[in-house]
Design an enzyme around this catalytic site. Structure first.
Site, PDB file in Angstrom:
ATOM      1  N   HIS A   1     -57.375   4.265   5.568  1.00 52.86           N
ATOM      2  CA  HIS A   1     -58.608   5.031   5.356  1.00 52.86           C
ATOM      3  C   HIS A   1     -58.826   6.100   6.430  1.00 52.86           C
ATOM      4  CE1 HIS A   1     -59.355   2.457   2.061  1.00 52.86           C
ATOM      5  NE2 HIS A   1     -59.984   1.482   2.691  1.00 52.86           N
TER       6      HIS A   1
ATOM      7  N   ARG B   1     -53.660   3.399   2.429  1.00 52.72           N
ATOM      8  CA  ARG B   1     -52.707   3.273   3.542  1.00 52.72           C
ATOM      9  C   ARG B   1     -51.598   4.331   3.503  1.00 52.72           C
ATOM     10  NH1 ARG B   1     -54.622  -1.758   2.248  1.00 52.72           N
ATOM     11  NH2 ARG B   1     -55.183  -3.090   4.022  1.00 52.72           N
TER      12      ARG B   1
ATOM     13  N   HIS C   1     -65.792   3.890  -1.538  1.00 56.49           N
ATOM     14  CA  HIS C   1     -65.482   2.485  -1.273  1.00 56.49           C
ATOM     15  C   HIS C   1     -66.689   1.591  -1.596  1.00 56.49           C
ATOM     16  CE1 HIS C   1     -63.346  -0.879   0.341  1.00 56.49           C
ATOM     17  NE2 HIS C   1     -62.414  -0.138   0.931  1.00 56.49           N
TER      18      HIS C   1
ATOM     19  N   GLU D   1     -61.489   1.607  -6.690  1.00 55.19           N
ATOM     20  CA  GLU D   1     -61.370   2.836  -5.916  1.00 55.19           C
ATOM     21  C   GLU D   1     -60.352   3.763  -6.571  1.00 55.19           C
ATOM     22  OE1 GLU D   1     -60.829   1.651  -1.622  1.00 55.19           O
ATOM     23  OE2 GLU D   1     -60.876  -0.313  -2.613  1.00 55.19           O
TER      24      GLU D   1
ATOM     25  N   ASP E   1     -55.701  -6.895  -4.181  1.00 54.43           N
ATOM     26  CA  ASP E   1     -55.888  -5.723  -3.316  1.00 54.43           C
ATOM     27  C   ASP E   1     -54.724  -4.794  -3.609  1.00 54.43           C
ATOM     28  OD1 ASP E   1     -56.760  -3.920  -1.469  1.00 54.43           O
ATOM     29  OD2 ASP E   1     -56.257  -5.119   0.298  1.00 54.43           O
TER      30      ASP E   1
END
Length: 347
Positions: free
Chosen positions: A104, A79, A175, A312, A248
């Site tokens: 993304h 982001r 991803h 990631e 996350d």
């Protein structure tokens, strides 16, 4: 190397699926749409072929879905706050596709377009994509390459190279959604994870933008310095977990140098498959697939929440706007290069 048709996109353009492998029986399938990993097959403790990444049956489905399964995400993964940033006094506006933020790189990112295959051998494939100045909102005409290699020690090595004619943001990741018991095996909450990180980047409420703080993991559900089941603390009373409906979050990796080194280890007791992550990136987003709902995948399997995890490797989220974070800006004419390896074994 094998290649076969992988369906057509909405405009009729045809996708191709490429298979690369080593002599040990490990193989990966890569499509030129999004440079995406469609399958990654390794042996389990009984010698059975196990596909450990979630994916779709054809390119049409990759185009329709928004989960970015296995795709190369860029020019900037993760982001950017308010979908804008400033370089050399010029403000650049991006697509705001995640509340008011850019996630993304939006609908014109590298995960949403075709890549050209420029070389391919039995074990290795290199794909390339070109960006015009401001094509994604980022400055500079850019040439971007990714190379996948299935190594003889059962690793999938992913190497990124990029160059632009203006100072610009380069921050790529893959991803892949991983389930070490196999893509169709259900929950990953009993699989264990160790992350070499004594700090993580907490986020603001609901928007997943880091506050700029590097928070100590000590005494929190984010302490993965010693391996533990993914699900052990996922439902703990913790504001950060509530914001993300689980994990996350970006972890600030404890590197000892500037090169590629081991930063994480995941393990599935049922299959016996262990995966080690090596990278030269400063951060790694751990995502526990909290928002995967009703995704129809390979073989007709319906994927649901927390049936995979993502690791990631990256620059920190919003690092282009956050002076406390390592900058993702590459100078005009300079080479961007980064490498991540996912290495598999039986533990």
């Amino acid at each position: 190397m094998e290649r076969k048709a992988f369906g057509k996109l909405a405009d009729g353009e045809e996708a191709t699926l490429y298979t690369i492998s080593n002599t040990k029986g490990m193989y990966a399938q890569i499509t030129d749409f999004g440079a995406s990993i469609v399958s990654l097959v390794v042996k389990d403790k009984d010698g059975k072929n196990t596909d450990v990444v979630l994916g779709y049956e054809n390119a049409e489905t990759y185009q329709q879905q928004m989960a970015s399964f296995g795709a190369v995400v860029g020019r900037n993964c993760n982001r950017i706050a308010n979908a804008k940033f400033t370089i050399n006094g010029v403000e650049y506006q991006l697509e705001a596709n995640d509340n008011e933020n850019s996630l993304h790189s939006g609908s014109n990112g590298t995960s949403e377009r075709f890549w050209n295959v420029i070389s391919c051998t039995d074990q290795m494939i290199t794909l390339q994509i070109e960006d015009a100045d401001l094509q994604q909102g980022y400055p500079g005409n850019a040439v971007i390459q990714v190379t996948y290699e299935v190594t003889e020690d059962n690793g999938l090595a992913i190497t990124y190279h990029a160059k632009a004619d203006k100072d610009t943001v380069f921050n790529f990741t893959n991803h892949a959604y991983i389930n070490l018991n196999g893509h169709a095996s259900g929950s990953v909450l009993d699989q264990t994870l160790q992350i070499k990180a004594s700090h993580f980047t907490p986020v603001k409420d609901g928007k997943a933008i880091p506050t700029g703080e590097l928070a100590d993991v000590e005494g929190t559900p984010f302490d993965f310095r010693i391996a533990k089941p993914i699900g052990r603390d996922i439902n703990a009373e913790n504001d950060q977990l509530k914001y993300g409906s689980g994990y996350d979050h970006n972890f600030a990796l404890d590197h000892t140098g500037n090169g590629v080194e081991k930063v994480a280890t995941a393990y599935a007791p049922e299959s016996g498959i262990q995966m080690e992550v090596y990278t030269d990136c400063p951060g790694m987003q751990f995502y526990s697939a909290n928002f995967i709902q009703g995704q129809k995948g390979k073989g007709g399997v319906i994927y649901k929440e927390r049936e995979a995890f993502c690791l990631e490797t990256q620059y920190f989220p919003n690092s282009v706007n956050e002076p406390n974070f390592q900058s993702p800006i590459t100078a005009a004419g300079k080479d961007y290069a980064s490498k991540t390896i996912y290495k598999f074994s039986i533990a």
